[in-house]
Write a protein that holds these residues in place. Sequence first.
Motif, short mmCIF file in Angstrom:
data_model
loop_
_atom_site.label_atom_id
_atom_site.label_comp_id
_atom_site.label_asym_id
_atom_site.label_seq_id
_atom_site.Cartn_x
_atom_site.Cartn_y
_atom_site.Cartn_z
N TYR A 75 0.86 -1.18 0.00
CA TYR A 75 0.00 0.00 0.00
C TYR A 75 0.90 1.23 0.00
O TYR A 75 1.41 1.65 1.04
CB TYR A 75 -0.92 -0.01 1.22
CG TYR A 75 -1.93 -1.14 1.17
CD1 TYR A 75 -3.11 -1.00 0.45
CD2 TYR A 75 -1.68 -2.36 1.80
CE1 TYR A 75 -4.03 -2.04 0.38
CE2 TYR A 75 -2.59 -3.40 1.73
CZ TYR A 75 -3.76 -3.23 1.02
OH TYR A 75 -4.66 -4.26 0.95
N LYS A 100 -1.71 7.49 3.30
CA LYS A 100 -2.17 6.38 2.47
C LYS A 100 -3.59 6.53 1.93
O LYS A 100 -3.91 5.97 0.87
CB LYS A 100 -2.07 5.06 3.24
CG LYS A 100 -0.65 4.56 3.41
CD LYS A 100 -0.63 3.15 3.96
CE LYS A 100 0.80 2.63 4.08
NZ LYS A 100 0.83 1.24 4.60
N LYS A 101 -4.46 7.22 2.64
CA LYS A 101 -5.86 7.29 2.21
C LYS A 101 -6.20 8.70 1.72
O LYS A 101 -6.05 9.68 2.44
CB LYS A 101 -6.80 6.90 3.34
CG LYS A 101 -8.27 6.88 2.90
CD LYS A 101 -9.16 6.21 3.92
CE LYS A 101 -9.44 7.11 5.10
NZ LYS A 101 -10.48 6.55 5.99
N SER A 103 -8.92 11.41 0.72
CA SER A 103 -10.28 11.72 1.13
C SER A 103 -10.71 13.05 0.53
O SER A 103 -9.98 14.04 0.62
CB SER A 103 -10.38 11.77 2.66
OG SER A 103 -11.69 12.11 3.07
N GLN A 179 -13.41 8.31 -1.00
CA GLN A 179 -12.25 7.76 -0.30
C GLN A 179 -11.52 6.79 -1.22
O GLN A 179 -12.15 6.02 -1.96
CB GLN A 179 -12.66 7.05 0.98
CG GLN A 179 -13.28 7.97 2.02
CD GLN A 179 -13.52 7.26 3.32
OE1 GLN A 179 -12.69 6.48 3.80
NE2 GLN A 179 -14.67 7.51 3.93
N LYS A 180 -10.20 6.81 -1.14
CA LYS A 180 -9.42 5.98 -2.05
C LYS A 180 -8.14 5.51 -1.37
O LYS A 180 -7.43 6.31 -0.75
CB LYS A 180 -9.07 6.78 -3.31
CG LYS A 180 -8.35 5.99 -4.40
CD LYS A 180 -8.19 6.88 -5.65
CE LYS A 180 -7.62 6.09 -6.80
NZ LYS A 180 -6.24 5.66 -6.56
N ILE A 181 -7.85 4.23 -1.49
CA ILE A 181 -6.59 3.66 -1.05
C ILE A 181 -5.98 2.91 -2.23
O ILE A 181 -6.65 2.10 -2.87
CB ILE A 181 -6.78 2.72 0.15
CG1 ILE A 181 -7.09 3.54 1.41
CG2 ILE A 181 -5.53 1.87 0.39
CD1 ILE A 181 -7.22 2.72 2.67
N ILE A 233 -4.54 0.35 6.31
CA ILE A 233 -3.82 1.61 6.48
C ILE A 233 -2.44 1.35 7.09
O ILE A 233 -1.44 1.96 6.72
CB ILE A 233 -4.62 2.58 7.38
CG1 ILE A 233 -5.85 3.10 6.62
CG2 ILE A 233 -3.76 3.76 7.80
CD1 ILE A 233 -5.54 4.06 5.51
#
Length: 260
Positions: A75, A100-101, A103, A179-181, A233
Amino acid sequence: MNWNKVKTYLIVSLLFVNILFLASISLDFYRYRNSSRTSPELEQHLQAYLNRKQIVLKASLEEFNDTMAPIDISYPKLSEENYPKLFENYPMYTKIHQNKKLSINLPLAMVIKKDDNLDTYVRQFNMTYFGSEAFLLKFKKEDNLNTWYYFTPVYREKPLEEAFLIYHFDRKNQNLNIQKINIAVGNTVYEQKEISSPFKAVALSASRMPTHSVITDVELVYYYAPQKNSNIITTETARAMPSWRIRTEGGDFYYISAIE
């Protein structure tokens, strides 16, 4: 007539019938659990097993004479440099959490009008800001006040989980939350193995389903399940396994390994 004896006899008889019923289900399940490939006979046993559990299979099942292998995933960390257009157009509304995320929180009035088609908006937003990335729609869900779109990335034409791109149109709070990872593929040199039967996967997943479940989709994916006390995460690297993803009408997902 001794009604107490009659009552006792009926209870014992019902218990005996239930024991036979459960034994029959267990036998069908055992046949599938220990079979790598299907046959017309085993397909019949699967249907009988589902009927006894009152589970409906609406998805079509097809054998895959192919091989797959696990893959290493990671990730990656994110920064504004990954999405310059987003931070340029929506600087006040776009943030990165824990590196990492991604938003994005936008007032609905800013992005859509009352009669706009949400499918079209999501497709255009994906193309504008995430155009170089490949995604598949995992599911769309809506009620009177909410609409969700849940996408997963793709690797070799198969969904790659767990990573996501989620759109939530919240009409109660007049907000669009995105939201995106991201996920990256690393080592892919593991041994190729034969894909197990989807019929077997359905039987194994059905053993965990409540009665009256309706199976709507069965699909091959790469799947990584975070450990109980961790999440994606905090995960640095992991191994995604070829898996069968079984979805029910209620929106529940079951994952069964697709290789032995």
